[in-house]
Design a protein around this motif. Structure first.
Motif, mmCIF file in Angstrom:
data_model
loop_
_atom_site.group_PDB
_atom_site.id
_atom_site.type_symbol
_atom_site.label_atom_id
_atom_site.label_comp_id
_atom_site.label_asym_id
_atom_site.label_seq_id
_atom_site.Cartn_x
_atom_site.Cartn_y
_atom_site.Cartn_z
ATOM 1 N N ARG A 8 0.800 -1.190 0.068
ATOM 2 C CA ARG A 8 0.104 -0.041 0.274
ATOM 3 C C ARG A 8 0.803 1.362 0.040
ATOM 4 O O ARG A 8 0.605 2.347 -0.754
ATOM 5 N N SER A 9 2.021 1.353 0.879
ATOM 6 C CA SER A 9 2.850 2.486 0.870
ATOM 7 C C SER A 9 3.514 2.685 -0.554
ATOM 8 O O SER A 9 3.761 3.579 -0.780
ATOM 9 N N PHE A 10 4.041 1.414 -1.287
ATOM 10 C CA PHE A 10 4.729 1.482 -2.266
ATOM 11 C C PHE A 10 3.639 2.153 -3.434
ATOM 12 O O PHE A 10 4.049 2.999 -4.283
ATOM 13 N N ILE A 11 2.582 1.734 -3.347
ATOM 14 C CA ILE A 11 1.613 2.283 -4.609
ATOM 15 C C ILE A 11 1.109 3.533 -4.136
ATOM 16 O O ILE A 11 0.798 4.243 -5.288
ATOM 17 N N ALA A 12 1.231 4.131 -2.957
ATOM 18 C CA ALA A 12 0.850 5.274 -2.765
ATOM 19 C C ALA A 12 1.765 6.483 -3.108
ATOM 20 O O ALA A 12 1.508 7.471 -3.007
ATOM 21 N N LYS A 13 3.000 6.074 -3.376
ATOM 22 C CA LYS A 13 4.351 6.865 -3.646
ATOM 23 C C LYS A 13 3.838 7.696 -4.975
ATOM 24 O O LYS A 13 3.403 6.979 -5.960
ATOM 25 N N GLY A 14 3.975 8.869 -5.210
ATOM 26 C CA GLY A 14 3.880 9.495 -6.578
ATOM 27 C C GLY A 14 4.600 8.942 -7.640
ATOM 28 O O GLY A 14 3.924 9.042 -8.587
ATOM 29 N N ASN A 15 5.971 8.618 -7.546
ATOM 30 C CA ASN A 15 6.542 8.129 -8.594
ATOM 31 C C ASN A 15 5.955 6.992 -9.615
ATOM 32 O O ASN A 15 5.865 6.747 -10.467
ATOM 33 N N VAL A 16 5.190 6.062 -8.644
ATOM 34 C CA VAL A 16 4.681 4.713 -9.262
ATOM 35 C C VAL A 16 3.460 5.204 -9.956
ATOM 36 O O VAL A 16 3.344 4.734 -11.038
ATOM 37 N N ILE A 17 2.504 6.165 -9.257
ATOM 38 C CA ILE A 17 1.324 6.598 -10.151
ATOM 39 C C ILE A 17 1.750 7.478 -11.368
ATOM 40 O O ILE A 17 1.166 7.074 -12.511
ATOM 41 N N VAL A 21 0.739 6.339 -15.260
ATOM 42 C CA VAL A 21 0.141 7.182 -16.137
ATOM 43 C C VAL A 21 1.078 7.195 -17.324
ATOM 44 O O VAL A 21 0.574 7.176 -18.327
ATOM 45 N N GLY A 22 2.168 7.361 -17.217
ATOM 46 C CA GLY A 22 3.149 7.384 -18.404
ATOM 47 C C GLY A 22 3.164 6.044 -19.327
ATOM 48 O O GLY A 22 2.951 6.196 -20.626
#
Length: 143
Positions: A8-17, A21-22
């Motif tokens: 959950r903390s890994f997914i919540a990081k902005g870089n992953v999102i 999206v990219g």
């Protein structure tokens, strides 16, 4: 820390999102580039070279029993070297690389324009007489 909370903390990081999206936009952009190459660029190239040919059917046989004139039929007959498909993919890559280059160039130009803007100057302090009057006003307010 459990695996679920770590995930959950890994997914919540902005870089992953941002990366997700990219990738999604990149997949959609690939379809646009493929259509641009196959539907616009390749017919123009075919008209210029005189014959309206399609690169996708360019191949040569690696085995002697291939007699087909189209790539799909030739693959059924034996081993072939399909260089026409490679040419099409290479043109797709060049167009995509050019578009990305132009986008990065535009973003860099915008950044340079932002850096060249003069920093907003701090307002000049009020003249001494105005400052003195403001202090007198503040003293009178407290009494």
């Amino acid at each position: 820390m459990s695996v679920v909370s770590e995930f959950r903390s890994f997914i919540a990081k902005g870089n992953v999102i941002d990366l997700a999206v990219g990738i999604i936009i990149g997949g959609a952009f690939t379809g646009i580039v493929n259509s641009l190459v196959n539907d616009i660029v390749m017919p123009i190239v075919g008209a210029i070279t005189g014959g309206g040919f399609d690169f996708s059917n360019y191949f040569f046989a690696l085995s002697g029993n291939v007699t087909a004139s189209t790539l799909e039929e030739a693959r059924k007959q034996g081993a072939i070297f399909a260089y026409g498909s490679f040419i099409t993919v290479f043109i797709n890559f060049l167009i995509l690389a050019w578009i990305i280059f132009l986008m990065v160039k535009g973003v860099n130009r915008l950044r340079m324009m932002e850096e060249k803007k003069p920093a907003e100057a701090a307002p000049a302090p009020p003249p001494a007489d105005i400052q003195l009057l403001s202090e007198i006003r503040d003293i009178l307010k407290t009494k």
